[in-house]
Design a protein around this motif. Structure first.
Motif, PDB file in Angstrom:
ATOM      1  N   LEU A 145       1.975  -8.379   3.814  1.00 41.73           N
ATOM      2  CA  LEU A 145       1.218  -7.279   3.218  1.00 41.73           C
ATOM      3  C   LEU A 145       0.633  -6.354   4.272  1.00 41.73           C
ATOM      4  CD1 LEU A 145      -0.840  -9.148   0.452  1.00 41.73           C
ATOM      5  CD2 LEU A 145       1.245  -7.799   0.171  1.00 41.73           C
ATOM      6  N   GLY A 146       0.669  -5.056   3.990  1.00 40.78           N
ATOM      7  CA  GLY A 146      -0.018  -4.102   4.842  1.00 40.78           C
ATOM      8  C   GLY A 146      -1.505  -4.135   4.551  1.00 40.78           C
ATOM      9  N   ALA A 169      -2.857   0.489   9.557  1.00 39.56           N
ATOM     10  CA  ALA A 169      -2.186   1.087   8.396  1.00 39.56           C
ATOM     11  C   ALA A 169      -1.470   2.370   8.802  1.00 39.56           C
ATOM     12  CB  ALA A 169      -3.207   1.377   7.300  1.00 39.56           C
ATOM     13  N   LEU A 170      -2.142   3.195   9.588  1.00 36.61           N
ATOM     14  CA  LEU A 170      -1.526   4.459   9.993  1.00 36.61           C
ATOM     15  C   LEU A 170      -0.325   4.212  10.902  1.00 36.61           C
ATOM     16  CD1 LEU A 170      -4.514   6.922  10.427  1.00 36.61           C
ATOM     17  CD2 LEU A 170      -3.441   6.017   8.382  1.00 36.61           C
ATOM     18  N   ASP A 172       5.185   0.815  -0.849  1.00 37.67           N
ATOM     19  CA  ASP A 172       5.703  -0.358  -0.141  1.00 37.67           C
ATOM     20  C   ASP A 172       4.509  -1.229   0.257  1.00 37.67           C
ATOM     21  OD1 ASP A 172       6.668  -2.188   1.668  1.00 37.67           O
ATOM     22  OD2 ASP A 172       7.941  -0.748   2.734  1.00 37.67           O
ATOM     23  N   GLN A 173       4.388  -2.389  -0.394  1.00 37.12           N
ATOM     24  CA  GLN A 173       3.193  -3.223  -0.188  1.00 37.12           C
ATOM     25  C   GLN A 173       3.121  -3.799   1.229  1.00 37.12           C
ATOM     26  OE1 GLN A 173       0.723  -3.541  -2.888  1.00 37.12           O
ATOM     27  NE2 GLN A 173       1.993  -1.762  -3.370  1.00 37.12           N
ATOM     28  N   SER A 174       4.241  -3.718   1.970  1.00 40.74           N
ATOM     29  CA  SER A 174       4.184  -4.188   3.355  1.00 40.74           C
ATOM     30  C   SER A 174       3.661  -3.091   4.290  1.00 40.74           C
ATOM     31  CB  SER A 174       5.568  -4.659   3.824  1.00 40.74           C
ATOM     32  OG  SER A 174       6.430  -3.549   3.986  1.00 40.74           O
ATOM     33  N   VAL A 175       3.507  -1.894   3.758  1.00 39.47           N
ATOM     34  CA  VAL A 175       2.916  -0.800   4.548  1.00 39.47           C
ATOM     35  C   VAL A 175       1.435  -0.682   4.212  1.00 39.47           C
ATOM     36  CG1 VAL A 175       2.981   1.691   5.008  1.00 39.47           C
ATOM     37  CG2 VAL A 175       5.114   0.420   4.726  1.00 39.47           C
TER      38      VAL A 175
END
Ligand SMILES: [Zn+2]
Length: 269
Positions: free
Chosen positions: A123-124, A137-138, A154-157
Motif C-alpha cells: 500500500l502507498g 507519496a509524491l 492505484d492503492q500501491s501509490v
C-alpha cells in the motif's frame, strides 16, 4: 466501493464502542476460519490503512483480523441484546453493550505480524493517517508512468482514494486526469496531496463526501442533495463555469473533468 473516509470512520466508531473490551468473536456464517481463537480476547485497537481495516487483539499470534469490505461489504451495529445474526454474517463482535456484524466483505481473515507487514508493503501512503509520509507519496506519483487519474486509484501509490475524491481533488487543483503523473510539477502534487487530506478529513467528520464546499457552507452542507455535493463528479456541467463535463473510463472507473477548468494534456503542456 467505499472510499478511505468511510473505512476510517468505521475504525473510529468501532474503537469508541469496543476498544479495551473483551469481545465475543464468532463467524455465524462459518467462512471466517478460526474466529473462535479470538473469542474472549480484549480488543486493543482498530486501525485503517486506505480501504483496509485491521483489528488488533490481545494475546498470542495470530491476533489481528484483516477486513476489506470490497464492493458489497457492510457493517451493522446493534445494541445488546442483539437480534440473532443473519446466516450471511461473516463476523460478529459483541461487547457488553454492542454488537457489530460484518456481512459480505471481500476479506475477513486472521493475520499475523508478518502478513500485516506484507499488506502494508503493498500500500502507498494513506492521506488520512497522521503517520502518512507526504514526500514518499509524491515520490511514488513521480515514479509512475501512468496518468495522474490512473495513479490516484492505484492503492500501491496512494491508499484510500476512490473515484469521487479522484475527480474532485484533480478538479480542485486544475489537473486533467489524463496528464502523466510524472509530469505534474512537484508544487502542484503537494497541493493535490494537501487537497486530498483536507477533503478526506472532512469526509470522516461529516460521514459523507461534499466537495462543492464553496457552494454549500457550514450546517447547510449536511443536507445538501447528492447531485449538488460535487463540482464535476457525476455531473453534466461544471459547477463553476457551466462547461460540459466530459466522462470517460480511466482504470475501469468513470473519470470526470471540466476541460475548461482542467486543460487536457495537449493544450497544457
Ligand atoms: Zn469548469
Amino acid at each position: 466501493m467505499p472510499e478511505g473516509h468511510t473505512i476510517h470512520r468505521h475504525a473510529r466508531d468501532q474503537r469508541r464502542l469496543m476498544q479495551g473490551k473483551a469481545l465475543a468473536v464468532s463467524s455465524p456464517q462459518g467462512r471466517f476460519e478460526r474466529a473462535d481463537t479470538l473469542d474472549g480476547r480484549r480488543l486493543l485497537d482498530v486501525e485503517a490503512w486506505g480501504k483496509h481495516l485491521v483489528y488488533v487483539f490481545e494475546g498470542p499470534e495470530p491476533r489481528r483480523v484483516h477486513v476489506h469490505l470490497g464492493l458489497f461489504g457492510k457493517f451493522r451495529r446493534h445494541k445488546v441484546p442483539a437480534p440473532p445474526p443473519r446466516t450471511t454474517c461473516r463476523m460478529r463482535l459483541v461487547s457488553e453493550t454492542h454488537a457489530i456484524d460484518l456481512v459480505g466483505p471481500t476479506a475477513c481473515e486472521l493475520m499475523d505480524e508478518a502478513a500485516l507487514a506484507r499488506l502494508l508493503a503493498r500500500l502507498g501512503p494513506d492521506p488520512l493517517r497522521d503517520d502518512a509520509d507526504r514526500a514518499a507519496a509524491l515520490a511514488r506519483l513521480k515514479r509512475t508512468r501512468a496518468s495522474i487519474g490512473a495513479a490516484l486509484l492505484d492503492q500501491s501509490v496512494l491508499a484510500g482514494v476512490g473515484n469521487v475524491y479522484r475527480a474532485e481533488a484533480l478538479y480542485a487543483c486544475g489537473i486533467h486526469p489524463d496528464v502523466g503523473a510524472a509530469s505534474v510539477p512537484g508544487a502542484v502534487l503537494e497541493r493535490l496531496w494537501d487537497t486530498l487530506v483536507a477533503m478526506l478529513r472532512r469526509g470522516v467528520r461529516e460521514g459523507r463526501i461534499v466537495t462543492a464546499v464553496e457552494f454549500a457552507k457550514g450546517e447547510k452542507r449536511r443536507r445538501v442533495p447528492r447531485r449538488e455535493a460535487f463540482v464535476v463528479y457525476g455531473r453534466r456541467a461544471c459547477r463553476r463555469c457551466e462547461s460540459p463535463v466530459r466522462r470517460w473510463l480511466v482504470r475501469q472507473r468513470w473519470a470526470y473533468a471540466c476541460e475548461t477548468c482542467q486543460p487536457p494534456p495537449s493544450t497544457s503542456s
